[in-house]
Design an enzyme around this catalytic site. Structure first.
Site, short mmCIF file in Angstrom:
data_model
loop_
_atom_site.label_atom_id
_atom_site.label_comp_id
_atom_site.label_asym_id
_atom_site.label_seq_id
_atom_site.Cartn_x
_atom_site.Cartn_y
_atom_site.Cartn_z
N SER A 520 0.82 -1.19 0.00
CA SER A 520 0.00 0.00 0.00
C SER A 520 0.86 1.25 0.00
O SER A 520 0.40 2.32 0.32
CB SER A 520 -0.88 -0.02 1.23
OG SER A 520 -0.08 -0.27 2.35
N LYS A 563 -2.40 1.60 10.85
CA LYS A 563 -1.39 2.50 10.30
C LYS A 563 -1.50 3.89 10.94
O LYS A 563 -0.49 4.50 11.29
CB LYS A 563 -1.57 2.60 8.79
CG LYS A 563 -1.14 1.34 8.05
CD LYS A 563 -1.51 1.46 6.59
CE LYS A 563 -1.01 0.26 5.81
NZ LYS A 563 -1.52 0.29 4.43
#
Ligand code: ADP
Length: 638
Positions: A520, A563
């Site tokens: 990502s 995250k």
């Protein structure tokens, strides 16, 4: 119906909103929640699997359950055993075979009869032995009397008495040998048997005959007495549960097939060189329902014949990982907490606020908007740790604070590693969290399943001698190359710059940690490249995650909650995430004040937020910054 409603004394409010975490239950603690008796009614979610289990129990079909660990597979298998008729249960006796000692006879009788038969045999043997010893003492008395008084031979008399004594003992041993061995006893079972044969070795699964160290000379244990049942025999008329079915060795899987097909399976010694291997009983019934479980991988690797057997004669079900978060479901999760407290037996009840915190955690762990996690073994773990903390403090009820403590205590290995990693990087000042640096971007990655880390990316652009190359190292190389190729497609559209004539070096700072998923990070790489190319600084108090399309769209990624939390812990002020991921953000309150979340849907917005100062008019950055997704429509096209 299947206990689908939570039954409590207290009233249930109508019209419950999303913030009513107990789904309208007006209770003070789990003490007010009734736990259903039947296991099948305690199962939360898994509607489909539960229906299948009910149906399969009626039709006596085998079931294959595929799904994540801790979602209720073995619980459902146990529940099925409870649903099977108890009337059909049987006891199994193994008898000595006078014609062939190595081929014991097998007799099946209704449950409870086995005990009676063994008792009767014992009683008979006792009587016989009483008679014998009575006889023996009379004979001994006569012999002793004769030798002492009439013949005057004391020693001879004692010797004769001893011989007589041993002879009688030996005789009674062999009459004990006639007592059958009750290998399956259902006298006291309350439900049909449930046998968990997960990871069982051959003997435990298929039965065994013990080795006899004294194989002759009157000391031996008769073979029928050394027979031990396997799980397939104990599960007769009940449920045989095998998780991780593919880990069962092929030979065992084949034998399992035979047992399923024939409905009976002889017991023999499993270790080849033991005396048990010579013994083989008559067939012992194995009329069980098998529930085989595992993950998708397990299904692909199991013995094909066994799989097709289940497929052809049974059901295959997939277990859900999450379930929609409705007021009814939240009421069930409330009951789940009560169930786990009841199951443990030593935990204090949970206060309303503590239950709410557990349900919040179920939301968070689902990783999906509007859902609750069904990985309930783990959630049950949180309940137990919270309860233990409460208990250690002698609390009357478990409070929200206990749950919060438990949450920070029961961190996964990956989370602990990530924390340690963040700490260490702070020490080494690898982490830059202020100022502007060209070519360096704080990316975000997921480590393990549930922890995030800040993963800085550095890019450098140099003129190439030959055709341009993307130079990156390590496991993230492919991702870097793809990201660069996407960003160069975008750059080509907006400038004369052709970065395929340059070498682009991408470095992931300290990505050496295993298990880092960098998939990502493509907007991170793109931003680093553009920044390096144009020599414009990137805000270091900013972290970002997002996937980049060739059109410049920022696409959703996994693990945003973890995250963002990692970014906050590392000292970042702002985090860029894909717009499409906004619904997945379930960060804990403490982090909400620490970072600002900036949703974006195009790389232009990323650059706008990340790059330093105002770009020079008409520069690449200026153009890239000012474009929108629509700039691609009807453009040059790819
Ligand atoms: P699996 O066999 O899928 O690995 P288990 O059935 O052994 O999982 O689940 C372990 C424990 O977790 C259960 O004993 C129960 O306490 C809890 N649990 C798991 N799934 C559920 C569920 N769907 N409903 C209620 N409790 C569950």
């Amino acid at each position: 119906d299947l206990g689908s409603e939570v039954e409590i004394e207290a009233e249930i409010a109508e019209d419950v909103g999303k913030d009513d975490l107990l789904g309208g239950l007006r209770i003070d603690s789990t003490a007010e929640i009734e736990v259903p008796d039947r296991l099948v009614d305690q199962v939360i979610g898994q509607e489909h699997a539960r229906d299948v289990v009910m149906k399969a129990a009626k039709q006596r079909r085998h079931v294959m359950m595929i799904g994540s660990p801790g979602t209720g597979k073995s619980m459902l298998a146990k529940a099925m055993a409870e649903l099977l008729p108890k009337e059909e249960l049987q006891d199994v006796l193994v008898y000595h075979n006078p014609d062939d000692g190595n081929n014991p006879k097998v007799r099946t009788v209704p449950a409870g009869k086995g005990d009676q038969i063994v008792e009767a045999h014992k009683e008979e043997a006792r009587k016989r032995n009483q008679m014998r010893s009575f006889l023996m003492w009379i004979i001994i008395a006569v012999v002793l009397g004769y030798s002492l008084i009439i013949a005057g031979q004391i020693l001879l008399g004692i010797l004769a008495a001893g011989i007589i004594y041993l002879a009688f003992r030996y005789g009674s041993r062999s009459s004990d040998a006639m007592i059958p061995n009750l290998v399956v006893n259902n006298a006291d079972t309350k439900t049909a048997p449930f046998e968990d044969a997960t990871g069982a070795h051959a003997g435990a699964l298929l039965g065994d005959v013990r080795h006899d160290p004294f194989q002759s000379g009157g000391m031996e244990t008769p073979s029928h007495d050394r027979v031990e049942p396997g799980a397939i025999h104990k599960a007769n008329k009940g449920v045989l549960f095998i998780d991780e079915i593919n880990t069962l060795d092929i030979r065992s899987q084949q034998h399992l097939m035979t047992a399923i097909q024939e409905g009976e399976f002889s017991i023999t010694g499993q270790s080849e060189r033991s005396s048990g291997a010579m013994v083989q009983t008559e067939p012992v019934p194995t009329d069980f329902i098998m529930i085989a479980a595992g993950n998708l991988d397990a299904m692909e690797n199991m013995h094909p014949a066994l799989r097709s057997r289940i497929k052809g004669y049974g059901y295959e079900v997939y277990m859900d990982d999450t379930i929609e978060d409705t007021p009814e479901m939240r009421r069930k999760y409330t009951r789940f907490v009560a169930q786990e407290v009841a199951k443990d037996g030593r935990l204090p009840d949970f206060s309303k606020e503590a239950i709410e915190e557990v349900i919040l955690e179920a939301r968070r762990r689902s990783g999906r908007k509007g859902h609750l996690t069904l990985e309930l073994r783990n959630l049950g773990g949180l309940v137990r740790v919270s309860g233990d903390i409460g208990r250690s403090e002698d609390a009357d009820v478990v409070t929200r604070d206990h749950v919060l403590q438990a949450k920070s205590r029961s961190r996964s290995i990956e989370q602990q590693l990530a924390d340690d990693y963040i700490e260490r990087r702070k020490d080494y000042e690898l982490q830059v969290s202020e100022g502007y640096v060209a070519g360096r971007v704080n990316g975000l990655a997921v480590m393990g399943e549930d922890s995030g880390i800040v993963l800085p990316v550095m890019a450098e652009v140099t003129p190439s001698q030959g055709p341009g190359e993307v130079i990156a190292t390590g496991q993230l190389k492919e991702m870097a190359q793809e990201a660069v190729s996407n960003v160069s497609a975008i750059i080509k559209k907006f400038s004369d710059e052709n970065i395929s004539e340059k070498d682009i070096h991408i470095q992931f700072v300290q990505a050496g940690q295993g298990g880092v998923d960098g998939d990502s990070a493509s907007i991170t790489v793109a931003t680093a490249v553009i920044s390096a190319l144009e020599d414009v600084g990137v805000d270091q108090s900013l972290a970002m995650t997002g996937s980049l399309s060739v059109r410049g769209d920022v696409l959703p990624v996994g693990g945003v909650t973890h995250k963002i939390e990692a970014a906050a812990k590392t000292g970042m002020d702002r985090v860029i995430i894909p717009q499409a991921n906004m619904q997945d953000v379930m960060i804990e309150d403490e982090y909400k004040e620490m970072v600002e979340i900036i949703p974006v849907s195009h790389i232009s917005e990323v650059l706008d937020v990340a790059l330093e100062g105002e770009p020079e008019k008409d520069s690449l950055v200026d153009r890239l910054r000012s474009i929108t997704g629509s700039a691609f429509e009807g453009g040059k096209g790819q």
